[in-house]
Design a protein around this motif. Structure first.
Motif, PDB file in Angstrom:
ATOM      1  N   HIS A  54       3.891   9.775  -9.643  1.00 19.28           N
ATOM      2  CA  HIS A  54       3.573   9.406 -11.038  1.00 19.28           C
ATOM      3  C   HIS A  54       4.583   8.394 -11.575  1.00 19.28           C
ATOM      4  O   HIS A  54       5.082   8.517 -12.689  1.00 19.28           O
ATOM      5  N   GLY A  58       3.806  -2.027  -5.798  1.00 24.73           N
ATOM      6  CA  GLY A  58       2.912  -2.021  -4.646  1.00 24.73           C
ATOM      7  C   GLY A  58       1.727  -2.952  -4.828  1.00 24.73           C
ATOM      8  O   GLY A  58       1.351  -3.674  -3.904  1.00 24.73           O
ATOM      9  N   ASP A  59       1.163  -2.944  -6.018  1.00 27.96           N
ATOM     10  CA  ASP A  59       0.039  -3.842  -6.304  1.00 27.96           C
ATOM     11  C   ASP A  59       0.464  -5.303  -6.169  1.00 27.96           C
ATOM     12  O   ASP A  59      -0.267  -6.123  -5.598  1.00 27.96           O
ATOM     13  N   GLY A  67       3.954   5.519  -5.580  1.00 24.77           N
ATOM     14  CA  GLY A  67       3.930   5.487  -7.038  1.00 24.77           C
ATOM     15  C   GLY A  67       2.910   6.440  -7.619  1.00 24.77           C
ATOM     16  O   GLY A  67       3.178   7.136  -8.605  1.00 24.77           O
ATOM     17  N   LYS A  68       1.738   6.494  -6.996  1.00 21.65           N
ATOM     18  CA  LYS A  68       0.702   7.421  -7.459  1.00 21.65           C
ATOM     19  C   LYS A  68       1.129   8.865  -7.230  1.00 21.65           C
ATOM     20  O   LYS A  68       0.941   9.719  -8.089  1.00 21.65           O
ATOM     21  N   LYS A  70       0.827  -1.207   0.000  1.00 15.36           N
ATOM     22  CA  LYS A  70       0.000   0.000   0.000  1.00 15.36           C
ATOM     23  C   LYS A  70       0.863   1.259   0.000  1.00 15.36           C
ATOM     24  O   LYS A  70       0.556   2.227  -0.691  1.00 15.36           O
ATOM     25  N   ASN A  92       3.999   1.518  -1.164  1.00 17.06           N
ATOM     26  CA  ASN A  92       4.622   1.644  -2.482  1.00 17.06           C
ATOM     27  C   ASN A  92       3.622   2.106  -3.533  1.00 17.06           C
ATOM     28  O   ASN A  92       3.955   2.914  -4.402  1.00 17.06           O
ATOM     29  N   GLU A  93       2.399   1.604  -3.458  1.00 14.08           N
ATOM     30  CA  GLU A  93       1.371   2.030  -4.403  1.00 14.08           C
ATOM     31  C   GLU A  93       1.091   3.525  -4.242  1.00 14.08           C
ATOM     32  O   GLU A  93       1.019   4.265  -5.235  1.00 14.08           O
ATOM     33  N   ALA A  94       0.955   3.975  -3.018  1.00 10.40           N
ATOM     34  CA  ALA A  94       0.685   5.391  -2.762  1.00 10.40           C
ATOM     35  C   ALA A  94       1.854   6.261  -3.225  1.00 10.40           C
ATOM     36  O   ALA A  94       1.640   7.326  -3.822  1.00 10.40           O
ATOM     37  N   LYS A 125       6.610   1.821  -9.590  1.00 10.80           N
ATOM     38  CA  LYS A 125       6.485   1.740  -8.124  1.00 10.80           C
ATOM     39  C   LYS A 125       5.048   1.353  -7.746  1.00 10.80           C
ATOM     40  O   LYS A 125       4.826   0.577  -6.824  1.00 10.80           O
ATOM     41  N   GLU A 126       4.098   1.910  -8.480  1.00 11.11           N
ATOM     42  CA  GLU A 126       2.696   1.595  -8.225  1.00 11.11           C
ATOM     43  C   GLU A 126       2.419   0.118  -8.498  1.00 11.11           C
ATOM     44  O   GLU A 126       1.749  -0.564  -7.709  1.00 11.11           O
ATOM     45  N   PRO A 173       4.643   4.668 -12.446  1.00 12.83           N
ATOM     46  CA  PRO A 173       3.830   3.455 -12.616  1.00 12.83           C
ATOM     47  C   PRO A 173       4.550   2.181 -12.179  1.00 12.83           C
ATOM     48  O   PRO A 173       3.910   1.231 -11.732  1.00 12.83           O
TER      49      PRO A 173
END
Length: 63
Positions: free
Chosen positions: A26, A34-35, A22-23, A16, A18-20, A30-31, A28
């Motif tokens: 910007h 995270g996923d 990445g967002k 979560k 890493n996803e945050a 890293k996002e 993708p």
């Protein structure tokens, strides 16, 4: 609670974060990382849950 459950939840939290990140940046890649970490964490936690349920069933049936 067993080690697989704990590690699974920890991996979900890292995912979560890493996803945050990445967002927010910007990024993708890293996002996506995270996923994938979240998915791996869910699988590991589910495995730990299954082990815990099996252990509980053995205890119940031993009575």
């Amino acid at each position: 609670m067993n080690k697989d459950q704990v590690k699974g939840v920890g991996e979900q939290i890292k995912g979560k974060v890493n996803e945050a990140l990445g967002k927010a940046t910007h990024n993708p890649g890293k996002e996506l990382k995270g996923d994938l970490q979240q998915a791996a964490g869910k699988v590991q936690k589910a495995y730990g849950d299954a082990k815990e349920n099996a252990k509980d069933n053995v205890k119940r049936n031993a009575r």
